[in-house]
Scaffold this motif. Structure first.
Motif, PDB file in Angstrom:
ATOM      1  N   VAL A  79       0.850  -1.193   0.000  1.00 29.78           N
ATOM      2  CA  VAL A  79       0.000   0.000   0.000  1.00 29.78           C
ATOM      3  C   VAL A  79       0.882   1.237   0.000  1.00 29.78           C
ATOM      4  O   VAL A  79       1.897   1.291   0.699  1.00 29.78           O
ATOM      5  CB  VAL A  79      -0.912   0.033   1.248  1.00 29.78           C
ATOM      6  CG1 VAL A  79      -1.819   1.260   1.212  1.00 29.78           C
ATOM      7  CG2 VAL A  79      -1.738  -1.232   1.342  1.00 29.78           C
ATOM      8  N   ILE A  80       0.489   2.246  -0.788  1.00 28.35           N
ATOM      9  CA  ILE A  80       1.182   3.529  -0.769  1.00 28.35           C
ATOM     10  C   ILE A  80       0.153   4.644  -0.666  1.00 28.35           C
ATOM     11  O   ILE A  80      -0.884   4.597  -1.332  1.00 28.35           O
ATOM     12  CB  ILE A  80       2.079   3.712  -2.008  1.00 28.35           C
ATOM     13  CG1 ILE A  80       2.862   5.032  -1.907  1.00 28.35           C
ATOM     14  CG2 ILE A  80       1.295   3.613  -3.304  1.00 28.35           C
ATOM     15  CD1 ILE A  80       3.964   5.176  -2.938  1.00 28.35           C
ATOM     16  N   ALA A  81       0.428   5.602   0.186  1.00 24.94           N
ATOM     17  CA  ALA A  81      -0.456   6.749   0.384  1.00 24.94           C
ATOM     18  C   ALA A  81       0.343   8.020   0.148  1.00 24.94           C
ATOM     19  O   ALA A  81       1.448   8.168   0.672  1.00 24.94           O
ATOM     20  CB  ALA A  81      -1.032   6.742   1.801  1.00 24.94           C
ATOM     21  N   VAL A  82      -0.217   8.922  -0.634  1.00 29.34           N
ATOM     22  CA  VAL A  82       0.415  10.211  -0.864  1.00 29.34           C
ATOM     23  C   VAL A  82      -0.592  11.305  -0.551  1.00 29.34           C
ATOM     24  O   VAL A  82      -1.796  11.122  -0.738  1.00 29.34           O
ATOM     25  CB  VAL A  82       0.929  10.363  -2.313  1.00 29.34           C
ATOM     26  CG1 VAL A  82       2.071   9.403  -2.582  1.00 29.34           C
ATOM     27  CG2 VAL A  82      -0.193  10.161  -3.322  1.00 29.34           C
ATOM     28  N   ALA A  83      -0.093  12.418  -0.059  1.00 32.78           N
ATOM     29  CA  ALA A  83      -0.980  13.504   0.313  1.00 32.78           C
ATOM     30  C   ALA A  83      -0.348  14.839  -0.040  1.00 32.78           C
ATOM     31  O   ALA A  83       0.878  14.981  -0.050  1.00 32.78           O
ATOM     32  CB  ALA A  83      -1.290  13.453   1.811  1.00 32.78           C
ATOM     33  N   HIS A  84      -1.203  15.808  -0.324  1.00 33.63           N
ATOM     34  CA  HIS A  84      -0.748  17.153  -0.659  1.00 33.63           C
ATOM     35  C   HIS A  84      -1.460  18.153   0.230  1.00 33.63           C
ATOM     36  O   HIS A  84      -2.685  18.153   0.333  1.00 33.63           O
ATOM     37  CB  HIS A  84      -1.045  17.484  -2.119  1.00 33.63           C
ATOM     38  CG  HIS A  84      -0.853  18.934  -2.446  1.00 33.63           C
ATOM     39  ND1 HIS A  84       0.391  19.503  -2.539  1.00 33.63           N
ATOM     40  CD2 HIS A  84      -1.751  19.928  -2.669  1.00 33.63           C
ATOM     41  CE1 HIS A  84       0.257  20.797  -2.816  1.00 33.63           C
ATOM     42  NE2 HIS A  84      -1.028  21.066  -2.909  1.00 33.63           N
TER      43      HIS A  84
END
Length: 207
Positions: free
Chosen positions: A76-81
């Protein structure tokens, strides 16, 4: 990147991938019932058949803040801005993730690398999350609030829709119980059942 002995608190607070996936599915289903259209106005979205063998959860607040979480057999990979965060330097947070997961974001979500201010990942079989970026900032915690504490959903959504929502109906969906006519009507008496069924299929909500 996170190193032993300096694990950011957010990495410790992130639930297991299966828990995050279940919460993302539930939040997307709630938004689908409460905000049938347009799709762009729903804060949460989940596509269970986003790519072959992979699913994707999206969240945004309409103010330039957004989060993407990709689930695949590799992990799982999570990215946020955060709209308020400074532009990261290269190599950025996503560049520090394993390529097998990094590619899900860079090749498929197609968000410019300089829009990612935080990244978290957990490879298949790993027992802990790794992170890169501003993991301790209040902005990043806000970006992950809905998967860290689903209890905030009702208050936030009531403020957004300017109406009171049934806590029992919300809890039923958050628990991934099979949807009933009473639950759907308690949340939105005007939504079309055909629309709900179509969204259930897209989201992968259990029947």
């Amino acid at each position: 990147m996170t190193r032993l002995g300096t694990v950011p608190p957010l990495a410790l607070q992130l639930p297991a991938p299966d828990t995050i996936r279940a919460r993302c599915i539930a939040l997307a289903m709630l938004d689908a019932i409460l905000i049938p259209s347009p799709l762009a106005e729903r804060p949460h979205e989940y596509r269970t058949r986003w790519m072959r063998g992979a699913s994707l959860a999206r969240w945004h607040d309409g103010l330039g803040n957004h989060r993407h979480i990709a689930f695949s057999p590799a992990g799982v990979i999570a990215v946020a801005h955060s709209a308020d965060a400074p532009t990261p330097t290269r190599p950025g947070p996503v560049d520090q993730a394993p390529y097998s997961l990094q590619a899900l974001i860079t090749a498929s979500v197609r968000i410019p690398a300089d829009e990612h201010t935080f990244c978290a990942w957990r490879t298949s079989g790993a027992t802990a999350w790794s992170t890169a970026g501003e993991a301790d900032s209040a902005d990043v915690r806000y970006l992950f609030e809905s998967v860290l504490d689903t209890g905030t959903y009702r208050t936030d959504t009531e403020n957004y829709l300017d109406r009171t929502l049934s806590p029992q109906a919300i809890e039923a969906v958050l628990s991934l119980r099979p949807l009933t006519g009473d639950t759907i009507s308690a949340l939105n008496p005007t939504v079309e059942i055909a629309s709900v069924l179509a969204d259930m299929d897209t989201i992968g909500y259990p029947r």
